[in-house]
Design a protein around this motif. Structure first.
Motif, PDB file in Angstrom:
ATOM      1  N   ASP A 102     -53.929  63.544  -6.637  1.00 40.46           N
ATOM      2  CA  ASP A 102     -53.119  64.749  -6.405  1.00 40.46           C
ATOM      3  C   ASP A 102     -53.726  65.672  -5.357  1.00 40.46           C
ATOM      4  O   ASP A 102     -53.178  66.732  -5.071  1.00 40.46           O
ATOM      5  CB  ASP A 102     -52.910  65.504  -7.715  1.00 40.46           C
ATOM      6  CG  ASP A 102     -54.220  65.865  -8.392  1.00 40.46           C
ATOM      7  OD1 ASP A 102     -55.281  65.572  -7.809  1.00 40.46           O
ATOM      8  OD2 ASP A 102     -54.183  66.432  -9.485  1.00 40.46           O
ATOM      9  N   LEU A 103     -54.877  65.247  -4.792  1.00 47.60           N
ATOM     10  CA  LEU A 103     -55.568  66.022  -3.752  1.00 47.60           C
ATOM     11  C   LEU A 103     -55.828  67.484  -4.146  1.00 47.60           C
ATOM     12  O   LEU A 103     -55.757  68.382  -3.319  1.00 47.60           O
ATOM     13  CB  LEU A 103     -54.820  65.962  -2.412  1.00 47.60           C
ATOM     14  CG  LEU A 103     -54.669  64.583  -1.771  1.00 47.60           C
ATOM     15  CD1 LEU A 103     -54.197  64.724  -0.338  1.00 47.60           C
ATOM     16  CD2 LEU A 103     -55.972  63.800  -1.799  1.00 47.60           C
ATOM     17  N   GLN A 104     -56.149  67.700  -5.422  1.00 44.86           N
ATOM     18  CA  GLN A 104     -56.556  69.051  -5.828  1.00 44.86           C
ATOM     19  C   GLN A 104     -57.926  69.365  -5.242  1.00 44.86           C
ATOM     20  O   GLN A 104     -58.310  70.517  -5.128  1.00 44.86           O
ATOM     21  CB  GLN A 104     -56.627  69.141  -7.352  1.00 44.86           C
ATOM     22  CG  GLN A 104     -55.272  69.265  -7.996  1.00 44.86           C
ATOM     23  CD  GLN A 104     -55.389  69.599  -9.462  1.00 44.86           C
ATOM     24  OE1 GLN A 104     -55.741  68.759 -10.275  1.00 44.86           O
ATOM     25  NE2 GLN A 104     -55.115  70.847  -9.793  1.00 44.86           N
ATOM     26  N   ASP A 105     -58.645  68.305  -4.926  1.00 41.65           N
ATOM     27  CA  ASP A 105     -59.958  68.493  -4.320  1.00 41.65           C
ATOM     28  C   ASP A 105     -59.777  68.472  -2.812  1.00 41.65           C
ATOM     29  O   ASP A 105     -59.230  67.532  -2.247  1.00 41.65           O
ATOM     30  CB  ASP A 105     -60.888  67.369  -4.772  1.00 41.65           C
ATOM     31  CG  ASP A 105     -60.974  67.295  -6.277  1.00 41.65           C
ATOM     32  OD1 ASP A 105     -61.090  68.354  -6.908  1.00 41.65           O
ATOM     33  OD2 ASP A 105     -60.897  66.185  -6.825  1.00 41.65           O
ATOM     34  N   ASP A 106     -60.212  69.519  -2.169  1.00 39.71           N
ATOM     35  CA  ASP A 106     -59.991  69.732  -0.740  1.00 39.71           C
ATOM     36  C   ASP A 106     -60.608  68.605   0.105  1.00 39.71           C
ATOM     37  O   ASP A 106     -61.830  68.432   0.119  1.00 39.71           O
ATOM     38  CB  ASP A 106     -60.614  71.080  -0.357  1.00 39.71           C
ATOM     39  CG  ASP A 106     -60.382  71.420   1.098  1.00 39.71           C
ATOM     40  OD1 ASP A 106     -59.637  70.678   1.758  1.00 39.71           O
ATOM     41  OD2 ASP A 106     -60.957  72.423   1.556  1.00 39.71           O
TER      42      ASP A 106
END
Ligand code: UDP
Ligand code: MG
Length: 312
Positions: A102-106
């Protein structure tokens, strides 16, 4: 420097196209900047999804050789899917970075991770500098979890999830951990080597819903604690000793009352004592049983995952 991104995906059809697009852009810019070699790759691990996740991964792969896919035959959970991806690429890559679908981590933190890698770090942890975008509940429970873990003597990196870079050497070390109850955040700090951290802001999920409902979060925390700490058992022992001493004192007290001839009353307190001790025993047996359960599964040595397909 051959970099592999390992992305576990469980029912992520809503985010995958967007995620793939963003990761492709990132990889292209890293390649043109000379940071990584053109043979670098993005590996999606489909953790037994029930939706169109695998079809999307297959299409991505056919369209663009940079994308690879691994399909697990059954849903085995985030940790196992991640481990499968890392173990599959470890002989081919110079370093692998694990990140959520989910690309919550940059993903812009990747540059800095590579920088630290080139300075000789074997493990670079991505650490959330703020969790403003997470719900208050998620933030509160997650922080309580890190605090409890450290109080129980489990070495973890505060506010670090599974966003990290590991070198080939670190991955080979990880492959030597044969345990079935796999909790990567506890195992990786035990490996050692030169490590560093990179800070980033945690964003919102691109689309879709969290695949970590409360039930999974609790079982994940429980897994982490019972896989790494025997302090709960010690705590039970200490409480047990305390209760036992108290009951001896109470026994002495009731004997004195008996010899003074005041014995008829006291029913309530007796019942209370029986229930208290009984309850505590139940609790103790439960916790001990939890560990026996772990031993049971460890002795079975079941495979942690079975790969159904590997396209590359
Ligand atoms: N995930 C997985 N298997 C599962 C549950 C989750 O591979 O059984 C993956 C999911 O696709 C995502 C990552 O684990 O890439 C983290 O999940 P999510 O973003 O839903 O968790 P949250 O950010 O809400 O903690
Ligand atoms: Mg997420």
């Amino acid at each position: 420097m051959k970099l592999f991104l390992v992305v576990p995906c469980y029912n992520e059809q809503e985010v995958l196209p967007d995620t793939a697009h963003k990761l492709r852009d990132k990889m292209s810019s890293l390649i043109s900047g000379g940071k990584i070699s053109p043979e670098s790759s993005v590996v999606f691990v489909d953790d037994g999804s029930a939706d169109k996740t695998w079809e999307i991964i297959r299409a991505l792969h056919e369209h663009d050789g940079m994308f690879r896919g691994i399909k697990l035959a059954h849903n085995k959970g985030h940790q196992n899917a991640l481990l499968c991806g890392l173990m599959t690429v470890k002989d081919e890559c110079d370093a692998a970075i694990s990140l959520d679908a989910d690309l919550q981590d940059d993903i812009n933190a990747i540059d800095e991770m590579l920088e630290k890698f080139s300075q000789g770090c074997d493990i670079v942890y991505g650490v959330r500098s703020s969790r403003k975008k997470d719900s208050a509940f998620k933030r509160g429970t997650a922080q309580a979890f890190y605090k409890i873990m450290s109080a129980l003597g489990v070495e973890t990196v505060y506010n670090h999830a599974d966003y990290r870079l590991m070198s080939k050497r670190a991955l080979n070390a990880l492959s030597q951990y044969k345990e079935v109850n796999i909790f990567l955040r506890g195992i990786v700090p035990q490996i050692g080597y030169k490590t560093d951290v990179v800070y980033y802001e945690r964003g919102e999920r691109l689309a879709g819903e969290s695949k970590y409902p409360l039930k999974k979060m609790i079982s994940f925390a429980f897994e982490g604690i019972t896989s790494f700490s025997v302090k709960p058992i010690r705590m039970v022992t200490v409480i047990g000793i305390g209760i036992f001493i108290c009951s001896l004192i109470y026994l002495l007290y009731s004997l004195i009352r008996y010899f003074l001839g005041e014995t008829v009353r006291g029913w309530t307190s007796i019942i209370f004592a029986i229930l208290a001790v009984g309850g505590l025993q139940m609790l103790s047996i439960g916790i001990i049983g939890e560990y026996i359960g772990k031993i049971y599964f460890e002795t079975k040595e079941r495979p942690k995952y079975i790969v159904e397909e590997y396209i590359k």
